[in-house]
Design a protein around this motif. Structure first.
Motif, mmCIF file in Angstrom:
data_model
loop_
_atom_site.group_PDB
_atom_site.id
_atom_site.type_symbol
_atom_site.label_atom_id
_atom_site.label_comp_id
_atom_site.label_asym_id
_atom_site.label_seq_id
_atom_site.Cartn_x
_atom_site.Cartn_y
_atom_site.Cartn_z
ATOM 1 N N PHE A 259 11.570 6.117 13.043
ATOM 2 C CA PHE A 259 10.231 5.986 13.617
ATOM 3 C C PHE A 259 9.578 4.650 13.258
ATOM 4 N N GLY A 260 10.320 3.758 12.615
ATOM 5 C CA GLY A 260 9.803 2.425 12.332
ATOM 6 C C GLY A 260 9.570 2.169 10.856
ATOM 7 N N ALA A 261 9.391 0.880 10.517
ATOM 8 C CA ALA A 261 9.228 0.474 9.123
ATOM 9 C C ALA A 261 7.976 1.073 8.495
ATOM 10 N N ALA A 262 6.884 1.122 9.243
ATOM 11 C CA ALA A 262 5.642 1.678 8.698
ATOM 12 C C ALA A 262 5.805 3.158 8.366
ATOM 13 N N ALA A 263 6.512 3.886 9.229
ATOM 14 C CA ALA A 263 6.714 5.318 8.998
ATOM 15 C C ALA A 263 7.563 5.573 7.762
ATOM 16 N N VAL A 264 8.658 4.831 7.617
ATOM 17 C CA VAL A 264 9.523 5.073 6.465
ATOM 18 C C VAL A 264 8.849 4.622 5.172
ATOM 19 N N ALA A 265 8.030 3.566 5.235
ATOM 20 C CA ALA A 265 7.299 3.136 4.043
ATOM 21 C C ALA A 265 6.292 4.200 3.615
ATOM 22 N N ALA A 266 5.558 4.762 4.571
ATOM 23 C CA ALA A 266 4.599 5.818 4.256
ATOM 24 C C ALA A 266 5.308 7.065 3.745
ATOM 25 N N GLY A 331 -8.220 8.691 -0.302
ATOM 26 C CA GLY A 331 -8.662 7.360 0.111
ATOM 27 C C GLY A 331 -8.314 6.268 -0.878
ATOM 28 N N VAL A 332 -7.690 6.644 -2.008
ATOM 29 C CA VAL A 332 -7.400 5.674 -3.076
ATOM 30 C C VAL A 332 -5.910 5.458 -3.279
ATOM 31 N N LEU A 333 -5.163 6.549 -3.458
ATOM 32 C CA LEU A 333 -3.751 6.441 -3.843
ATOM 33 C C LEU A 333 -2.901 5.612 -2.882
ATOM 34 N N THR A 338 0.089 -0.018 -1.025
ATOM 35 C CA THR A 338 0.178 -0.932 0.117
ATOM 36 C C THR A 338 -1.207 -1.259 0.645
ATOM 37 N N ASP A 339 -1.318 -2.441 1.270
ATOM 38 C CA ASP A 339 -2.546 -2.767 2.002
ATOM 39 C C ASP A 339 -2.248 -2.978 3.485
ATOM 40 N N VAL A 343 1.037 1.082 7.674
ATOM 41 C CA VAL A 343 1.576 2.022 6.679
ATOM 42 C C VAL A 343 0.498 3.006 6.248
ATOM 43 N N LEU A 344 -0.720 2.506 6.046
ATOM 44 C CA LEU A 344 -1.818 3.384 5.647
ATOM 45 C C LEU A 344 -2.107 4.429 6.727
#
Length: 439
Positions: A259-266, A331-333, A338-339, A343-344
């Protein structure tokens, strides 16, 4: 000394459960905290050393898996003997587990010395990173027999309900390592190799302390083939169960990556936090192993069943408490890791599933501890296979086919936990697990 914790159908008190669980939590938390220090120190050397540490550490993590299997199996068997009033027999389980630890550890050392190069090259794909990982792993592998000695020592000490000394041993060794690591990496000029040397120094220190405690019990130290065989059978079932977990987590990562780099990072952020919470909740499971094994060893089935039920409720409360904390930090962890806005956004998809699973995890992990303490590893192995093959794997591959994204992946993880929850509750209610006497 005999087990005096539970008598004649009496339920273990919350105070007694906490007295075993809290020291276990300190031991479980020690290794992740040390790894954070090690990563922070090595991270300042640059990208290549940090990547080398990541690759080498991933390989060495296999020993933690093997060690946990060794500790869990030893705790249940030792607790039964302790509950039957025989501390020497309980410690004898630790002796045999120590022989297994030394044997497996030495095999790992030999394999690492000859196979570290090809393995790190295959995992990294970058010659510089592979070279760094190779150096680190060959040195760090020398501590593996002592890592397994630590797990074996934790196993029999938990079985005889001695949970304080392991805290001193493990935390003391990790403090030593945390002091040595920056000194060896920077002033001594050893670089990444200094991290590995600090690792080994800490592991030798703790391993020797556990070995000294075992020798001080003045029990026979010779190998007993019959006991070794029984421990290997129990360990086999727990290993196969662990392999099913690994297959599930690898499959989840593979699907999330589609599902993409952002999905696997999250997904990775959520899973690592999930694993950290699992370590915390495992402290209750460790208390369960000791208390239930002791009750059954004493022949008190009613006490074992009542204590198992109480531990299940305590697991629910612990998991619920963690869920509230994770929900409050939503909203913190994720921002700690990541910023990246993409990904967020994906982490926000994961978070409701993560929070919802924690109370269920608390019950499942606690009752897993009850059944491990009862020696019911075959049932746990079989239910894990069924939950993986009939629930989790079909669900996440359906998520890929129908493009459900991380919602589908984490729904599959949740289904995996729900199926296991139903199975362990039915097992606990049925009572077939509560077999009195020695294993």
């Amino acid at each position: 000394m005999t087990a005096v914790t539970i008598h004649s159908g009496q339920t273990a008190s919350f105070r007694r459960i906490a007295g075993l669980a809290l020291p276990a939590l300190a031991v479980l938390a020690a290794e992740p905290l040390y790894l954070l220090v090690d990563t922070a120190v090595v991270g300042h050397l640059g990208r290549v050393p940090l990547a080398g540490l990541a690759i080498g550490g991933t390989v060495l993590a296999v020993t933690a898996w093997l060690g946990n299997v060794l500790a869990y199996g030893t705790t249940g068997r030792a607790a039964r003997s302790f509950g039957a009033g025989s501390r020497p027999a309980a410690v004898a389980e630790g002796v045999q587990a120590t022989w297994l630890a030394l044997g497996v550890g030495l095999v790992f050392v030999v394999l690492a010395q000859f196979g570290a190069g090809p393995l790190t090259s295959a995992l990294s794909g970058d010659p510089e990173v592979a070279a760094a990982a190779h150096t680190w792993l060959r040195i760090a592998s020398l501590g593996v027999p002592f890592i397994l000695l630590i797990f074996a020592g934790n196993g029999w000490m938990r079985g005889v309900q001695d949970t304080r000394r392991p805290v001193y041993y493990v935390l003391g060794a990790n403090v030593l390592s945390a002091v040595l690591c920056p000194l060896l990496v920077y002033p001594a000029g050893l670089g990444l190799a200094g991290s590995a040397v600090a690792n080994v120094a800490a592991q030798i220190t703790a391993g020797v302390l556990f070995l000294r405690a075992l020798i001080a019990e003045r029990v026979p130290l010779t190998p007993q083939p019959a006991v070794l065989r029984r421990q290997l059978v129990l360990g086999r079932d727990l290993l196969l169960r662990g392999a099913a977990f690994q297959a599930c987590f690898l499959s989840a990562a593979a699907v999330a990556a589609r599902f993409g780099a952002a999905a696997v990072a999250a997904h990775q952020i959520g899973l690592q936090l999930w694993m950290f919470c699992a370590f915390a909740l495992d402290a209750v499971a460790i208390a369960a192993q000791s208390l239930v094994g002791s009750a059954l060893g004493a022949g008190d089935v009613m006490a074992a069943r009542r204590t198992g039920a109480r531990i299940g409720w305590l697991g629910l409360v612990s998991g619920g408490g963690l869920a509230l904390i994770v929900l409050a930090l939503a909203g913190v962890l994720p921002h700690v890791f990541t910023d990246d806005e993409a990904v967020l956004a994906q982490a926000a998809v994961v978070w409701p599933w993560f929070v919802a699973m924690l109370p269920l995890n608390g019950v499942v992990f606690a009752l897993d501890g009850v059944l491990v303490g009862a020696g019911d590893a075959r049932y746990l192995r079989n239910l894990t296979f069924v939950a993986a093959l009939c629930g989790f794997l079909p669900a996440i591959w359906a998520a890929l086919i129908f493009d459900w994204g991380l919602n589908g992946v984490w729904a599959g993880l949740t289904l995996f936990i729900v199926l296991r929850l139903v199975a362990v509750l039915l097992r606990l209610r049925g009572g077939a697990w509560a077999v009195p006497g020695s294993l």
